[in-house]
Write a protein that holds these residues in place. Structure first.
Motif, PDB file in Angstrom:
ATOM      1  N   ASP A 159       0.839  -1.193   0.000  1.00 16.48           N
ATOM      2  CA  ASP A 159       0.000   0.000   0.000  1.00 16.48           C
ATOM      3  C   ASP A 159       0.870   1.238   0.000  1.00 16.48           C
ATOM      4  N   GLY A 160       0.303   2.305  -0.435  1.00 23.08           N
ATOM      5  CA  GLY A 160       0.996   3.585  -0.450  1.00 23.08           C
ATOM      6  C   GLY A 160       0.187   4.624   0.296  1.00 23.08           C
ATOM      7  N   SER A 161       0.859   5.619   0.798  1.00 32.95           N
ATOM      8  CA  SER A 161       0.181   6.686   1.513  1.00 32.95           C
ATOM      9  C   SER A 161       0.955   7.985   1.310  1.00 32.95           C
ATOM     10  N   HIS A 162       0.265   9.089   1.493  1.00 30.07           N
ATOM     11  CA  HIS A 162       0.891  10.406   1.383  1.00 30.07           C
ATOM     12  C   HIS A 162       0.979  11.019   2.774  1.00 30.07           C
ATOM     13  N   ILE A 163       2.174  11.441   3.138  1.00 37.97           N
ATOM     14  CA  ILE A 163       2.419  12.063   4.429  1.00 37.97           C
ATOM     15  C   ILE A 163       2.720  13.546   4.198  1.00 37.97           C
ATOM     16  N   PRO A 164       1.986  14.458   4.844  1.00 39.48           N
ATOM     17  CA  PRO A 164       2.274  15.890   4.677  1.00 39.48           C
ATOM     18  C   PRO A 164       3.708  16.214   5.099  1.00 39.48           C
ATOM     19  N   VAL A 165       4.389  17.047   4.319  1.00 42.35           N
ATOM     20  CA  VAL A 165       5.773  17.422   4.607  1.00 42.35           C
ATOM     21  C   VAL A 165       5.987  18.917   4.417  1.00 42.35           C
ATOM     22  N   VAL A 166       7.058  19.418   5.006  1.00 40.86           N
ATOM     23  CA  VAL A 166       7.506  20.789   4.792  1.00 40.86           C
ATOM     24  C   VAL A 166       8.795  20.688   3.990  1.00 40.86           C
ATOM     25  N   VAL A 167       8.821  21.331   2.833  1.00 40.69           N
ATOM     26  CA  VAL A 167       9.990  21.270   1.955  1.00 40.69           C
ATOM     27  C   VAL A 167      10.414  22.689   1.584  1.00 40.69           C
ATOM     28  N   PRO A 168      11.647  22.865   1.118  1.00 39.82           N
ATOM     29  CA  PRO A 168      12.082  24.189   0.667  1.00 39.82           C
ATOM     30  C   PRO A 168      11.180  24.700  -0.468  1.00 39.82           C
ATOM     31  N   ALA A 169      11.058  26.008  -0.561  1.00 39.63           N
ATOM     32  CA  ALA A 169      10.157  26.640  -1.537  1.00 39.63           C
ATOM     33  C   ALA A 169      10.406  26.143  -2.962  1.00 39.63           C
ATOM     34  N   GLU A 170      11.684  25.923  -3.332  1.00 43.67           N
ATOM     35  CA  GLU A 170      11.975  25.491  -4.708  1.00 43.67           C
ATOM     36  C   GLU A 170      11.570  24.035  -4.980  1.00 43.67           C
ATOM     37  N   GLU A 171      11.215  23.281  -3.935  1.00 43.10           N
ATOM     38  CA  GLU A 171      10.812  21.881  -4.098  1.00 43.10           C
ATOM     39  C   GLU A 171       9.300  21.657  -3.988  1.00 43.10           C
ATOM     40  N   ILE A 172       8.562  22.687  -3.617  1.00 45.19           N
ATOM     41  CA  ILE A 172       7.127  22.529  -3.381  1.00 45.19           C
ATOM     42  C   ILE A 172       6.400  21.989  -4.602  1.00 45.19           C
ATOM     43  N   VAL A 173       6.707  22.509  -5.771  1.00 44.92           N
ATOM     44  CA  VAL A 173       6.022  22.081  -6.991  1.00 44.92           C
ATOM     45  C   VAL A 173       6.112  20.568  -7.191  1.00 44.92           C
ATOM     46  N   ASN A 174       7.250  19.961  -6.884  1.00 47.29           N
ATOM     47  CA  ASN A 174       7.413  18.512  -7.038  1.00 47.29           C
ATOM     48  C   ASN A 174       6.621  17.718  -6.007  1.00 47.29           C
ATOM     49  N   HIS A 175       6.387  18.286  -4.855  1.00 51.13           N
ATOM     50  CA  HIS A 175       5.755  17.557  -3.767  1.00 51.13           C
ATOM     51  C   HIS A 175       4.252  17.751  -3.656  1.00 51.13           C
ATOM     52  N   VAL A 176       3.706  18.734  -4.352  1.00 52.13           N
ATOM     53  CA  VAL A 176       2.262  18.970  -4.264  1.00 52.13           C
ATOM     54  C   VAL A 176       1.536  17.919  -5.087  1.00 52.13           C
ATOM     55  N   GLY A 177       0.644  17.194  -4.407  1.00 47.57           N
ATOM     56  CA  GLY A 177      -0.134  16.148  -5.061  1.00 47.57           C
ATOM     57  C   GLY A 177      -1.532  16.630  -5.376  1.00 47.57           C
ATOM     58  N   ARG A 178      -2.428  15.688  -5.530  1.00 45.64           N
ATOM     59  CA  ARG A 178      -3.797  16.016  -5.947  1.00 45.64           C
ATOM     60  C   ARG A 178      -4.602  16.756  -4.890  1.00 45.64           C
ATOM     61  N   HIS A 179      -4.128  16.731  -3.637  1.00 48.32           N
ATOM     62  CA  HIS A 179      -4.866  17.428  -2.579  1.00 48.32           C
ATOM     63  C   HIS A 179      -4.439  18.879  -2.415  1.00 48.32           C
ATOM     64  N   GLY A 180      -3.414  19.296  -3.135  1.00 50.35           N
ATOM     65  CA  GLY A 180      -3.017  20.695  -3.144  1.00 50.35           C
ATOM     66  C   GLY A 180      -2.009  21.114  -2.087  1.00 50.35           C
ATOM     67  N   TYR A 181      -1.441  20.184  -1.343  1.00 49.97           N
ATOM     68  CA  TYR A 181      -0.412  20.533  -0.361  1.00 49.97           C
ATOM     69  C   TYR A 181       0.756  19.552  -0.520  1.00 49.97           C
ATOM     70  N   PRO A 182       1.951  19.943  -0.075  1.00 50.97           N
ATOM     71  CA  PRO A 182       3.126  19.086  -0.266  1.00 50.97           C
ATOM     72  C   PRO A 182       3.064  17.803   0.576  1.00 50.97           C
ATOM     73  N   THR A 183       3.337  16.687  -0.089  1.00 51.47           N
ATOM     74  CA  THR A 183       3.368  15.394   0.589  1.00 51.47           C
ATOM     75  C   THR A 183       4.563  14.585   0.115  1.00 51.47           C
ATOM     76  N   GLN A 184       4.833  13.522   0.854  1.00 54.80           N
ATOM     77  CA  GLN A 184       5.854  12.566   0.469  1.00 54.80           C
ATOM     78  C   GLN A 184       5.176  11.201   0.393  1.00 54.80           C
ATOM     79  N   ASN A 185       5.505  10.454  -0.644  1.00 50.58           N
ATOM     80  CA  ASN A 185       4.939   9.123  -0.829  1.00 50.58           C
ATOM     81  C   ASN A 185       5.672   8.105   0.018  1.00 50.58           C
ATOM     82  N   ILE A 186       4.920   7.235   0.674  1.00 46.98           N
ATOM     83  CA  ILE A 186       5.466   6.127   1.437  1.00 46.98           C
ATOM     84  C   ILE A 186       4.824   4.863   0.871  1.00 46.98           C
ATOM     85  N   MET A 187       5.642   3.866   0.516  1.00 48.65           N
ATOM     86  CA  MET A 187       5.117   2.588   0.062  1.00 48.65           C
ATOM     87  C   MET A 187       5.586   1.517   1.050  1.00 48.65           C
TER      88      MET A 187
END
Length: 120
Positions: free
Chosen positions: A37-65
């Motif tokens: 299973d996979g899950s998304h965990i909310p994270v705080v990332v540097p401003a230049e990385e936010i675009v890569n981490h924003v998923g379908r819910h509109g806030y930055p997350t990190q994938n965990i499998m």
């Protein structure tokens, strides 16, 4: 730092787990070695990385499998992918990068059932 290696009781997966022998689960889960299973965990990332981490819910997350066996023990966990990465991409990369450590069913018994649960 301490590192623990958790391995399945039967690393060759020769026996069907006792929980799967029940008529409610067989034949649907025959040859199944665990759950992934996979899950998304909310994270705080540097401003230049936010675009890569924003998923379908509109806030930055990190994938965990994670993979669990039927004794409810984690046998594999991969973390660190940005939230915008697709689950299939993470799974395929894990099969290549961690091929020797990722639990595999016996040859000829490959069925992958994958479900996604996201945290609210």
């Amino acid at each position: 730092m301490v590192v623990d290696t958790i391995k399945p009781k039967d690393p060759d997966f020769r026996d069907v787990h006792e929980r799967l022998r029940d008529s409610r689960f067989s034949p649907h889960f025959d040859d199944c070695i665990g759950a992934i299973d996979g899950s998304h965990i909310p994270v705080v990332v540097p401003a230049e990385e936010i675009v890569n981490h924003v998923g379908r819910h509109g806030y930055p997350t990190q994938n965990i499998m994670a993979v669990c066996d039927f004794d409810m023990r984690f046998t594999s966990v991969v973390a660190g992918w940005p939230g915008s990465a697709h689950d299939t991409r993470i799974f395929k990369d894990t099969l290549v990068k961690y091929a020797t450590m990722f639990p595999h069913p016996p040859k000829g018994n490959i069925t992958i059932v994958y479900c996604i649960i996201t945290l609210p």
